[in-house]
Design a protein around this motif. Structure first.
Motif, PDB file in Angstrom:
ATOM      1  N   LEU A   5       5.962  -6.037   7.294  1.00  0.00           N
ATOM      2  CA  LEU A   5       5.440  -5.211   8.571  1.00  0.00           C
ATOM      3  C   LEU A   5       5.180  -6.015   9.507  1.00  0.00           C
ATOM      4  N   ASP A   6       4.835  -7.437   9.567  1.00  0.00           N
ATOM      5  CA  ASP A   6       4.708  -8.143  10.865  1.00  0.00           C
ATOM      6  C   ASP A   6       5.800  -8.560  11.544  1.00  0.00           C
ATOM      7  N   GLU A   7       6.659  -7.780  11.148  1.00  0.00           N
ATOM      8  CA  GLU A   7       8.144  -7.984  12.231  1.00  0.00           C
ATOM      9  C   GLU A   7       8.153  -6.807  13.194  1.00  0.00           C
ATOM     10  N   TYR A   8       7.443  -5.827  12.808  1.00  0.00           N
ATOM     11  CA  TYR A   8       7.021  -4.575  13.791  1.00  0.00           C
ATOM     12  C   TYR A   8       6.469  -4.942  14.995  1.00  0.00           C
ATOM     13  N   PRO A   9       6.277  -4.062  15.870  1.00  0.00           N
ATOM     14  CA  PRO A   9       5.487  -4.177  17.144  1.00  0.00           C
ATOM     15  C   PRO A   9       3.965  -3.752  16.612  1.00  0.00           C
ATOM     16  N   PRO A  10       2.994  -4.264  17.212  1.00  0.00           N
ATOM     17  CA  PRO A  10       1.651  -3.944  16.691  1.00  0.00           C
ATOM     18  C   PRO A  10       1.332  -2.468  16.823  1.00  0.00           C
ATOM     19  N   ASP A  11       1.864  -1.575  17.792  1.00  0.00           N
ATOM     20  CA  ASP A  11       1.532  -0.184  17.641  1.00  0.00           C
ATOM     21  C   ASP A  11       2.177   0.342  16.356  1.00  0.00           C
ATOM     22  N   TRP A  12       3.237  -0.188  16.114  1.00  0.00           N
ATOM     23  CA  TRP A  12       3.842   0.681  14.761  1.00  0.00           C
ATOM     24  C   TRP A  12       3.141   0.067  13.544  1.00  0.00           C
ATOM     25  N   GLN A  13       2.664  -1.118  13.652  1.00  0.00           N
ATOM     26  CA  GLN A  13       1.762  -1.884  12.531  1.00  0.00           C
ATOM     27  C   GLN A  13       0.483  -0.895  12.348  1.00  0.00           C
ATOM     28  N   GLU A  14      -0.262  -0.551  13.621  1.00  0.00           N
ATOM     29  CA  GLU A  14      -1.351   0.235  13.581  1.00  0.00           C
ATOM     30  C   GLU A  14      -1.165   1.456  12.842  1.00  0.00           C
ATOM     31  N   ASP A  15       0.160   2.086  13.450  1.00  0.00           N
ATOM     32  CA  ASP A  15       0.533   3.583  12.948  1.00  0.00           C
ATOM     33  C   ASP A  15       0.734   3.702  11.325  1.00  0.00           C
ATOM     34  N   PHE A  16       1.413   2.415  10.875  1.00  0.00           N
ATOM     35  CA  PHE A  16       1.629   2.566   9.438  1.00  0.00           C
ATOM     36  C   PHE A  16       0.383   2.165   8.588  1.00  0.00           C
ATOM     37  N   HIS A  17      -0.600   1.456   9.046  1.00  0.00           N
ATOM     38  CA  HIS A  17      -2.018   1.235   8.548  1.00  0.00           C
ATOM     39  C   HIS A  17      -2.622   2.635   8.497  1.00  0.00           C
ATOM     40  N   ARG A  18      -2.689   3.250   9.571  1.00  0.00           N
ATOM     41  CA  ARG A  18      -3.444   4.543   9.647  1.00  0.00           C
ATOM     42  C   ARG A  18      -2.813   5.499   8.884  1.00  0.00           C
ATOM     43  N   PHE A  19      -1.504   5.578   8.672  1.00  0.00           N
ATOM     44  CA  PHE A  19      -0.682   6.366   7.804  1.00  0.00           C
ATOM     45  C   PHE A  19      -0.935   6.162   6.279  1.00  0.00           C
ATOM     46  N   SER A  20      -1.039   4.938   5.947  1.00  0.00           N
ATOM     47  CA  SER A  20      -1.106   4.624   4.581  1.00  0.00           C
ATOM     48  C   SER A  20      -2.542   4.865   4.275  1.00  0.00           C
ATOM     49  N   GLU A  21      -3.712   4.458   5.146  1.00  0.00           N
ATOM     50  CA  GLU A  21      -5.007   4.868   4.855  1.00  0.00           C
ATOM     51  C   GLU A  21      -5.333   6.555   4.473  1.00  0.00           C
ATOM     52  N   LEU A  22      -4.395   7.374   5.596  1.00  0.00           N
ATOM     53  CA  LEU A  22      -4.613   8.732   5.309  1.00  0.00           C
ATOM     54  C   LEU A  22      -4.091   9.330   3.960  1.00  0.00           C
ATOM     55  N   ILE A  23      -2.840   8.752   3.474  1.00  0.00           N
ATOM     56  CA  ILE A  23      -2.271   9.310   2.570  1.00  0.00           C
ATOM     57  C   ILE A  23      -2.990   8.820   1.271  1.00  0.00           C
ATOM     58  N   PHE A  24      -3.468   7.631   1.278  1.00  0.00           N
ATOM     59  CA  PHE A  24      -4.384   6.876   0.063  1.00  0.00           C
ATOM     60  C   PHE A  24      -5.761   7.921   0.116  1.00  0.00           C
ATOM     61  N   ASN A  25      -6.274   8.155   0.935  1.00  0.00           N
ATOM     62  CA  ASN A  25      -7.445   8.942   1.055  1.00  0.00           C
ATOM     63  C   ASN A  25      -7.325  10.579   0.531  1.00  0.00           C
ATOM     64  N   LEU A  26      -6.124  10.952   1.188  1.00  0.00           N
ATOM     65  CA  LEU A  26      -5.771  12.265   0.651  1.00  0.00           C
ATOM     66  C   LEU A  26      -5.692  12.297  -0.910  1.00  0.00           C
ATOM     67  N   SER A  27      -4.938  11.343  -1.304  1.00  0.00           N
ATOM     68  CA  SER A  27      -4.703  11.231  -3.002  1.00  0.00           C
ATOM     69  C   SER A  27      -6.024  11.205  -3.545  1.00  0.00           C
ATOM     70  N   ALA A  28      -6.843  10.390  -3.071  1.00  0.00           N
ATOM     71  CA  ALA A  28      -8.001   9.901  -3.849  1.00  0.00           C
ATOM     72  C   ALA A  28      -9.143  11.192  -3.762  1.00  0.00           C
ATOM     73  N   ARG A  29      -8.904  11.706  -2.828  1.00  0.00           N
ATOM     74  CA  ARG A  29     -10.060  13.048  -2.546  1.00  0.00           C
ATOM     75  C   ARG A  29      -9.604  14.384  -3.130  1.00  0.00           C
ATOM     76  N   TYR A  30      -8.047  14.634  -3.275  1.00  0.00           N
ATOM     77  CA  TYR A  30      -7.674  15.791  -3.781  1.00  0.00           C
ATOM     78  C   TYR A  30      -7.149  15.428  -5.168  1.00  0.00           C
ATOM     79  N   GLY A  31      -6.849  13.961  -5.715  1.00  0.00           N
ATOM     80  CA  GLY A  31      -6.379  13.810  -6.999  1.00  0.00           C
ATOM     81  C   GLY A  31      -5.026  14.612  -7.527  1.00  0.00           C
ATOM     82  N   ASP A  32      -5.168  15.137  -8.763  1.00  0.00           N
ATOM     83  CA  ASP A  32      -3.948  15.882  -9.235  1.00  0.00           C
ATOM     84  C   ASP A  32      -3.896  17.313  -8.710  1.00  0.00           C
ATOM     85  N   SER A  33      -4.838  17.760  -7.730  1.00  0.00           N
ATOM     86  CA  SER A  33      -4.565  19.094  -7.224  1.00  0.00           C
ATOM     87  C   SER A  33      -3.394  18.975  -6.061  1.00  0.00           C
TER      88      SER A  33
END
Length: 133
Positions: free
Chosen positions: A40-68
């Motif tokens: 990830l460090d090979e990508y521009p900072p704004d891409w890195q930020e977007d990917f971290h934001r995206f990862s957090e969003l997906i992990f958060n949705l998964s944790a909040r909604y679980g198997d549903s």
């Protein structure tokens, strides 16, 4: 009841290495950098930020909604991701397609959650109790 299917379209960093299951096991065992960090460090900072934001969003949705919910992630640069992006008219990233019908483009998490709940997804009990406090 079957889970609500959420297809997410987002360009992902390349170079994730071996299969994702093995990557996740290695990361959990602290044997190597996690797949989301490698290269990830090979990508521009704004891409890195977007990917971290995206990862957090997906992990958060998964944790909040679980198997549903069943979350599938497609990179529009892959053949399958490109074909599906054309089919659903995806022009912005991330884009969420809920149950193959409702499209939410961009970072509007409240709209994504609204569509999930409209489609029948339910919050995990511990996530619901956290919201009330």
């Amino acid at each position: 009841m079957s889970p609500v299917q959420v297809d997410v379209y987002m360009p992902l960093p390349e170079g994730w290495g071996i299969c994702l299951s093995c990557e996740m096991l290695m990361a959990r065992a602290h044997l190597d950098q996690g797949p989301q960090e490698r290269g990830l460090d090979e990508y521009p900072p704004d891409w890195q930020e977007d990917f971290h934001r995206f990862s957090e969003l997906i992990f958060n949705l998964s944790a909040r909604y679980g198997d549903s919910v069943l979350i599938r992630i497609f990179d529009p640069r892959s053949l399958q991701g490109l074909a599906r992006s054309i089919r659903y008219g995806v022009h912005r990233y991330p884009t969420f397609i809920v149950n193959g019908r409702q499209k939410v483009a961009g970072w509007d998490v409240s709209r994504v959650e609204s569509e999930l709940q409209s489609a029948g997804a339910s919050l995990q009990p511990e996530a619901a109790s956290l919201e009330q406090t």
